[in-house]
Scaffold this motif. Structure first.
Motif, PDB file in Angstrom:
ATOM      1  N   PHE A  35      41.796 -37.152  89.963  1.00 22.83           N
ATOM      2  CA  PHE A  35      42.519 -36.950  90.535  1.00 22.83           C
ATOM      3  C   PHE A  35      43.051 -35.883  89.350  1.00 22.83           C
ATOM      4  N   GLU A  36      44.585 -35.078  89.485  1.00 25.99           N
ATOM      5  CA  GLU A  36      44.502 -33.929  88.474  1.00 25.99           C
ATOM      6  C   GLU A  36      45.203 -34.843  87.676  1.00 25.99           C
ATOM      7  N   LYS A  51      40.273 -27.958  84.805  1.00 22.59           N
ATOM      8  CA  LYS A  51      39.800 -28.594  86.021  1.00 22.59           C
ATOM      9  C   LYS A  51      38.893 -28.735  87.223  1.00 22.59           C
ATOM     10  N   THR A  81      46.975 -35.308  99.100  1.00 23.43           N
ATOM     11  CA  THR A  81      47.213 -33.455  99.048  1.00 23.43           C
ATOM     12  C   THR A  81      47.008 -33.151  97.927  1.00 23.43           C
ATOM     13  N   ALA A  82      46.367 -34.160  97.324  1.00 28.88           N
ATOM     14  CA  ALA A  82      45.624 -33.774  95.682  1.00 28.88           C
ATOM     15  C   ALA A  82      44.729 -35.009  95.453  1.00 28.88           C
ATOM     16  N   THR A  89      38.193 -31.508  97.731  1.00 31.49           N
ATOM     17  CA  THR A  89      39.516 -30.986  97.361  1.00 31.49           C
ATOM     18  C   THR A  89      40.424 -31.114  98.464  1.00 31.49           C
TER      19      THR A  89
END
Length: 101
Positions: A35-36, A51, A81-82, A89
């Motif tokens: 996860f970001e 990333k 959504t992530a 992804t």
């Protein structure tokens, strides 16, 4: 209908099956790869190269994961959504769903 086929498992059973596999994403040492980081953080999140490296690292872990098929089925249901789910992804999962519709 094969009850072991993830497409036919209830969602709760999918979660339990993923947890039982010891998936690398469940290891606290690896969780951040999937996860970001918070983009609202003072440093503004991550660079494009960071990333790319993080996502590539997560995909490598997914490739050898015994829960990959289960995780991908869960992602198709949950529409994240992530993150990286089953090696894809969230954007790739949405694209897959659009093509399948």
């Amino acid at each position: 209908m094969n009850p072991d086929d993830p497409r036919y498992m209830p969602t709760g059973q999918l979660y339990a099956a993923i947890s039982a596999t010891g998936a690398p994403c469940a290891d606290p040492a690896n969780t951040a790869l999937f996860f970001e980081p918070d983009a609202s953080a003072r440093d503004g999140g991550e660079s494009k190269s960071a990333k790319k490296f993080r996502e590539r690292s997560a995909r490598v872990l997914c490739a050898g994961c015994p829960a990959r098929e289960l995780c991908l089925e869960l992602a198709l249901r949950e529409e994240p959504t992530a993150g990286i789910w089953g090696g894809l992804t969230a954007a790739e999962i949405r694209l897959y769903q659009e093509k399948a519709a």
